[in-house]
Design an enzyme around this catalytic site. Structure first.
Site, mmCIF file in Angstrom:
data_model
loop_
_atom_site.group_PDB
_atom_site.id
_atom_site.type_symbol
_atom_site.label_atom_id
_atom_site.label_comp_id
_atom_site.label_asym_id
_atom_site.label_seq_id
_atom_site.Cartn_x
_atom_site.Cartn_y
_atom_site.Cartn_z
ATOM 1 N N GLU A 15 10.092 -58.388 -35.429
ATOM 2 C CA GLU A 15 9.225 -59.108 -36.379
ATOM 3 C C GLU A 15 10.109 -60.012 -37.233
ATOM 4 O OE1 GLU A 15 6.808 -56.507 -38.806
ATOM 5 O OE2 GLU A 15 6.528 -58.053 -40.339
ATOM 6 N N HIS A 26 -0.289 -59.177 -41.744
ATOM 7 C CA HIS A 26 -0.862 -58.293 -42.762
ATOM 8 C C HIS A 26 -2.297 -57.871 -42.453
ATOM 9 C CE1 HIS A 26 2.662 -59.959 -44.625
ATOM 10 N NE2 HIS A 26 2.130 -61.175 -44.647
ATOM 11 N N ARG A 83 4.550 -78.588 -46.606
ATOM 12 C CA ARG A 83 4.108 -77.987 -47.868
ATOM 13 C C ARG A 83 4.974 -76.765 -48.164
ATOM 14 N NH1 ARG A 83 0.302 -81.123 -48.262
ATOM 15 N NH2 ARG A 83 -1.910 -80.995 -47.884
ATOM 16 N N PRO A 88 -0.365 -68.364 -37.374
ATOM 17 C CA PRO A 88 -1.131 -69.394 -38.062
ATOM 18 C C PRO A 88 -0.371 -70.096 -39.184
ATOM 19 C CG PRO A 88 -1.912 -67.188 -38.620
ATOM 20 C CD PRO A 88 -0.974 -67.050 -37.470
ATOM 21 N N ASN A 89 -0.596 -71.391 -39.224
ATOM 22 C CA ASN A 89 -0.090 -72.299 -40.275
ATOM 23 C C ASN A 89 1.396 -72.607 -40.170
ATOM 24 O OD1 ASN A 89 -2.582 -72.728 -41.715
ATOM 25 N ND2 ASN A 89 -2.433 -70.609 -42.366
ATOM 26 N N ARG A 91 1.300 -58.918 -49.111
ATOM 27 C CA ARG A 91 2.254 -59.238 -48.025
ATOM 28 C C ARG A 91 3.223 -58.077 -47.780
ATOM 29 N NH1 ARG A 91 1.396 -64.836 -47.281
ATOM 30 N NH2 ARG A 91 0.813 -65.839 -49.223
ATOM 31 N N ASP A 123 -1.630 -53.499 -31.471
ATOM 32 C CA ASP A 123 -1.928 -52.820 -30.200
ATOM 33 C C ASP A 123 -1.261 -53.528 -29.022
ATOM 34 O OD1 ASP A 123 -3.442 -50.926 -31.535
ATOM 35 O OD2 ASP A 123 -5.375 -51.825 -31.032
ATOM 36 N N ARG A 176 7.152 -61.016 -52.757
ATOM 37 C CA ARG A 176 5.967 -61.850 -52.943
ATOM 38 C C ARG A 176 4.745 -60.980 -53.292
ATOM 39 N NH1 ARG A 176 5.428 -65.945 -48.231
ATOM 40 N NH2 ARG A 176 4.073 -66.920 -49.804
ATOM 41 N N SER A 214 10.285 -65.972 -45.282
ATOM 42 C CA SER A 214 10.381 -65.551 -46.685
ATOM 43 C C SER A 214 10.612 -64.048 -46.763
ATOM 44 C CB SER A 214 9.079 -65.916 -47.425
ATOM 45 O OG SER A 214 7.973 -65.220 -46.867
ATOM 46 N N TYR A 223 9.211 -71.637 -47.970
ATOM 47 C CA TYR A 223 9.507 -71.531 -46.534
ATOM 48 C C TYR A 223 10.651 -72.426 -46.068
ATOM 49 C CZ TYR A 223 5.018 -69.140 -46.549
ATOM 50 O OH TYR A 223 3.998 -68.269 -46.826
ATOM 51 N N HIS A 253 10.278 -63.060 -40.417
ATOM 52 C CA HIS A 253 9.654 -63.868 -41.473
ATOM 53 C C HIS A 253 10.689 -64.757 -42.126
ATOM 54 C CE1 HIS A 253 5.985 -61.624 -41.173
ATOM 55 N NE2 HIS A 253 6.703 -60.510 -41.192
ATOM 56 N N ASN A 301 6.869 -64.184 -35.360
ATOM 57 C CA ASN A 301 6.449 -64.436 -36.732
ATOM 58 C C ASN A 301 4.937 -64.598 -36.672
ATOM 59 O OD1 ASN A 301 5.859 -65.182 -39.308
ATOM 60 N ND2 ASN A 301 7.441 -66.783 -39.464
ATOM 61 N N ALA A 316 0.257 -64.866 -41.358
ATOM 62 C CA ALA A 316 -0.649 -64.007 -42.139
ATOM 63 C C ALA A 316 -1.260 -62.889 -41.293
ATOM 64 C CB ALA A 316 -1.740 -64.865 -42.763
HETATM 65 O O1 CA2 Z 1 7.580 -65.763 -44.398
HETATM 66 C C1 CA2 Z 1 6.995 -65.887 -43.329
HETATM 67 O O2 CA2 Z 1 7.544 -66.290 -42.305
HETATM 68 C C2 CA2 Z 1 5.488 -65.578 -43.255
HETATM 69 O O3 CA2 Z 1 5.224 -64.985 -41.999
HETATM 70 C C3 CA2 Z 1 4.779 -66.918 -43.371
HETATM 71 C C4 CA2 Z 1 3.256 -66.786 -43.419
HETATM 72 C C5 CA2 Z 1 2.831 -65.772 -44.478
HETATM 73 O O4 CA2 Z 1 1.433 -65.577 -44.427
HETATM 74 C C6 CA2 Z 1 3.539 -64.432 -44.307
HETATM 75 O O5 CA2 Z 1 3.139 -63.570 -45.355
HETATM 76 C C7 CA2 Z 1 5.036 -64.611 -44.342
HETATM 77 C C8 CA2 Z 1 2.604 -68.132 -43.759
HETATM 78 C C9 CA2 Z 1 3.035 -69.284 -42.948
HETATM 79 C C10 CA2 Z 1 2.353 -70.496 -43.507
HETATM 80 O O6 CA2 Z 1 3.292 -71.516 -43.624
HETATM 81 C C11 CA2 Z 1 2.943 -72.635 -44.293
HETATM 82 C C12 CA2 Z 1 3.888 -73.631 -44.318
HETATM 83 C C13 CA2 Z 1 3.620 -74.798 -44.982
HETATM 84 C C14 CA2 Z 1 2.399 -74.986 -45.604
HETATM 85 C C15 CA2 Z 1 1.457 -73.988 -45.573
HETATM 86 C C16 CA2 Z 1 1.728 -72.815 -44.911
#
Ligand code: CA2
Length: 149
Positions: free
Chosen positions: A98, A80, A18, A10-11, A111, A87, A107, A102, A23, A100, A74, A77
């Protein structure tokens, strides 16, 4: 040769729009391009996908059991929160990494726990888009030494 499934949660479709300080400035299509180039270098192909829906990620991981040589995930969210993805990975029986962008350990505390980590061969985080490159290298080596998930 079956492709590596590079799955994004997601996202991650919002990358580049953003939070570039967290990121990076690259978009997801740019990261896909990077993965395709690295995969070609390693003699692999990638099937690159993104979903905001947990169940869709679970279905793709199930599909990977018969259709993929390995998984780079990846889970965003869902990393977590998702016992369902944990599973699915446990049952996938292919090498999995896995990923990521970041360094999640620098953080927020929420996370620091991953439901994914215990179900994969290894974890790569904190290197921006290069985390995906490192994951493909790790998968190439796992596939060559015939290690399953
Ligand atoms: O660091 C990563 O790749 C994460 O998987 C990114 C997830 C975050 O929830 C994990 O803790 C770490 C979030 C991805 C959301 O990315 C965005 C990018 C631009 C604007 C908003 C969200």
């Amino acid at each position: 040769m079956k492709p590596i499934y590079v799955l994004n949660g997601p996202n991650l479709n919002m990358l580049g729009q953003r939070e570039p300080s967290v990121y990076g400035a690259e978009t997801l299509p740019e990261i896909e391009k990077l993965c395709r180039a690295k995969a070609a270098e390693l003699g692999l192909t990638v099937d690159f996908r993104q979903s905001n829906i947990e169940g869709e990620l679970v279905s793709w991981i199930q599909e990977a059991r018969s259709k993929a040589a390995g998984i780079a995930l990846n889970a965003g969210a869902y990393t977590h929160t998702s016992v369902a993805i944990h599973d699915a990975l446990r049952a996938a029986d292919v090498p999995a990494v896995e990923v990521h962008l970041s360094n999640v350990y620098k953080r927020e505390a929420f996370r620091h726990h991953s439901f994914i980590a215990a179900a994969v061969n290894g974890v790569i985080c904190g290197f921006g888009s290069h985390s995906y490159v490192l994951a493909l290298e790790a998968l190439a080596s796992l596939i060559n030494t015939n290690k399953k998930g």
